[in-house]
Design an enzyme around this catalytic site. Structure first.
Site, short mmCIF file in Angstrom:
data_model
loop_
_atom_site.label_atom_id
_atom_site.label_comp_id
_atom_site.label_asym_id
_atom_site.label_seq_id
_atom_site.Cartn_x
_atom_site.Cartn_y
_atom_site.Cartn_z
CG ASN A 83 -1.80 1.22 1.29
OD1 ASN A 83 -2.49 1.53 0.30
ND2 ASN A 83 -1.82 1.93 2.40
CG ASP A 87 -0.72 -4.99 9.63
OD1 ASP A 87 -1.60 -4.13 9.37
OD2 ASP A 87 0.09 -4.86 10.57
CG HIS A 111 -0.86 6.48 4.36
ND1 HIS A 111 -2.24 6.54 4.33
CD2 HIS A 111 -0.48 7.35 5.33
CE1 HIS A 111 -2.67 7.39 5.24
NE2 HIS A 111 -1.62 7.90 5.86
C1 GAR Z 1 -2.14 8.76 -3.14
O1 GAR Z 1 -1.55 9.91 -2.59
C2 GAR Z 1 -2.25 7.68 -2.09
O2 GAR Z 1 -1.23 7.69 -1.16
C3 GAR Z 1 -3.55 8.04 -1.44
O3 GAR Z 1 -4.39 8.37 -2.50
C4 GAR Z 1 -3.60 8.99 -3.52
C5 GAR Z 1 -3.96 8.34 -4.85
O4 GAR Z 1 -3.46 9.09 -5.91
N1 GAR Z 1 -4.05 6.95 -0.66
C6 GAR Z 1 -4.62 7.11 0.52
O5 GAR Z 1 -4.85 8.20 1.02
C7 GAR Z 1 -4.98 5.82 1.21
N2 GAR Z 1 -5.26 6.04 2.59
P1 GAR Z 1 -3.56 8.54 -7.40
O6 GAR Z 1 -4.98 8.00 -7.59
O7 GAR Z 1 -3.29 9.71 -8.27
O8 GAR Z 1 -2.54 7.44 -7.55
#
Ligand code: GAR
Length: 222
Positions: A125, A159, A127
């Protein structure tokens, strides 16, 4: 008390035959997916995306996958009687593509027990915060609200907790005064610039080298 709780788990995840098979899960714009698509175009990268899954339709990320000729699937939680039914379907569809690694790249749903058991140790993942600070769905806004001076992104194994799995890589991004003026949008864009490079590098190494989980640490195998 030790923080985080000590873990004694030790497990090897050898590299798959090249190119490793990736299933990427998305919920939105898919710029991290796009970075992976571009990386996979180079045979030396050692991985290819065999499918892209989403929890909603009509998102830019699915268009990116289709433009690259990658099969897609959509499973919306609201189309299933229980969340466990959604989990079972997501697990079954993903397993049908026989992935070596599953990449959650902006996938905004918590994966269920079936999924975790099936792909344990092989789900990555990304984040947009420096975990363990600011887990959850609002990592960028929560960091701003706290008033931190640096934040960033974390690529980690998934996890059963929310953003609690062993960390593979982290990148740091400075917070500017101007970041308070647009609700964190510009900050998130700067984080995503770092994040895409970090994710591509981490997934490539997992694919080519394999990895070992030693308690809270993720070690590449070569
Ligand atoms: C990313 O910054 C990712 O880390 C976040 O969503 C964005 C997706 O960008 N994820 C979360 O916040 C998960 N908790 P993208 O669709 O342009 O790849």
């Amino acid at each position: 008390m030790a923080y985080p709780p000590p873990q004694s788990r030790e497990q090897d995840y050898p590299a798959a035959p090249s190119p490793a098979r990736l299933v990427v899960l998305i919920s939105g714009s898919g710029t991290n997916l796009q970075a992976l698509i571009e990386a996979c175009a180079d045979p030396a990268y050692g991985a290819r995306i065999v499918a892209v899954g989403a929890d909603r339709d009509a998102i830019a990320g699915l268009e990116r996958a289709e433009a690259a000729g990658i099969p897609t699937f959509v499973h919306r939680v609201k189309d299933f009687p229980e969340r466990t039914d959604w989990d079972a379907q997501l697990t079954g569809t993903t397993a049908g593509y026989a992935p070596d690694l599953v990449v959650s790249a902006g996938f905004m749903k918590i994966l269920g027990g079936d999924f975790m058991r099936r792909f344990e140790g092989r789900i990555v993942n990304t984040h947009p915060a420096l975990l363990p600070s600011f887990p959850g769905a609002h990592g960028v806004k929560d960091a701003l609200a706290y008033g931190v001076k640096v934040t960033g992104c974390t690529v980690h194994l998934v996890d059963e907790g929310v953003d609690t799995g062993p960390i593979i890589a982290q990148g740091v991004v400075e917070v500017r005064d101007a970041d308070y003026e647009d609700d964190g949008e510009a900050l998130h864009e700067r984080i995503k610039t770092v994040e895409r490079g970090l994710l591509v590098e981490a997934v490539g190494r997992l694919a080519r080298e394999g990895h070992r989980v030693q308690g809270r640490r993720v070690l590449f195998s070569t």
